[in-house]
Design a protein around this motif. Structure first.
Motif, short mmCIF file in Angstrom:
data_model
loop_
_atom_site.label_atom_id
_atom_site.label_comp_id
_atom_site.label_asym_id
_atom_site.label_seq_id
_atom_site.Cartn_x
_atom_site.Cartn_y
_atom_site.Cartn_z
N LEU A 1 -4.24 -0.91 -7.83
CA LEU A 1 -6.18 -0.78 -8.47
C LEU A 1 -6.45 -0.92 -9.34
CD1 LEU A 1 -5.41 3.56 -7.87
CD2 LEU A 1 -6.70 1.46 -6.91
N GLY A 2 -5.80 -1.38 -11.16
CA GLY A 2 -5.53 -2.16 -11.82
C GLY A 2 -5.73 -3.54 -11.53
N GLY B 1 -9.57 -4.69 -12.68
CA GLY B 1 -9.87 -5.72 -13.47
C GLY B 1 -10.05 -6.78 -12.84
N GLY B 2 -10.29 -7.12 -11.63
CA GLY B 2 -11.52 -7.90 -10.90
C GLY B 2 -12.90 -7.56 -10.97
N PHE B 3 -13.13 -6.19 -11.22
CA PHE B 3 -14.60 -6.35 -11.59
C PHE B 3 -14.86 -6.26 -13.33
CE2 PHE B 3 -13.89 -3.23 -7.43
CZ PHE B 3 -15.11 -4.17 -6.52
N TRP B 4 -13.66 -5.40 -13.33
CA TRP B 4 -14.52 -5.68 -14.80
C TRP B 4 -14.55 -6.93 -15.24
CZ3 TRP B 4 -15.61 -2.65 -18.63
CH2 TRP B 4 -15.52 -3.05 -19.61
N HIS C 1 -18.44 -8.96 -16.81
CA HIS C 1 -18.64 -10.00 -18.16
C HIS C 1 -18.63 -11.08 -16.94
CE1 HIS C 1 -17.06 -7.70 -21.34
NE2 HIS C 1 -15.76 -6.97 -20.41
N TRP C 2 -18.21 -11.69 -16.29
CA TRP C 2 -18.84 -13.03 -15.93
C TRP C 2 -20.85 -13.13 -16.09
CZ3 TRP C 2 -14.58 -14.32 -12.20
CH2 TRP C 2 -13.44 -14.75 -12.25
#
Length: 60
Positions: free
Chosen positions: A22-23, A27-30, A34-35
């Motif tokens: 889940l982390g 983190g991937g979506f976050w 940002h990208w």
């Protein structure tokens, strides 16, 4: 004579793996967010440098 366990508690290893998964997903979506913001900012400054847009409001 071995006693059988009636209630099996939560698996610590399974919970750790679920937490890590889940982390990583969050983190991937976050990171994608940002990208996307970084790309939009770069496009804005590129257009500003080319003179196609301006941050100064034109007089009417």
């Amino acid at each position: 004579m071995a006693a059988h366990v009636v209630y099996k508690g939560p698996s610590v290893v399974k919970e750790i793996l679920i937490g890590i998964s889940l982390g990583l997903v969050a983190g991937g979506f976050w990171k994608m967010h940002h990208w996307n913001n970084q790309r939009r900012t770069k496009e804005f400054y590129d257009l500003l440098e080319k003179g196609e847009i301006s941050v100064v409001r034109e007089d009417e």
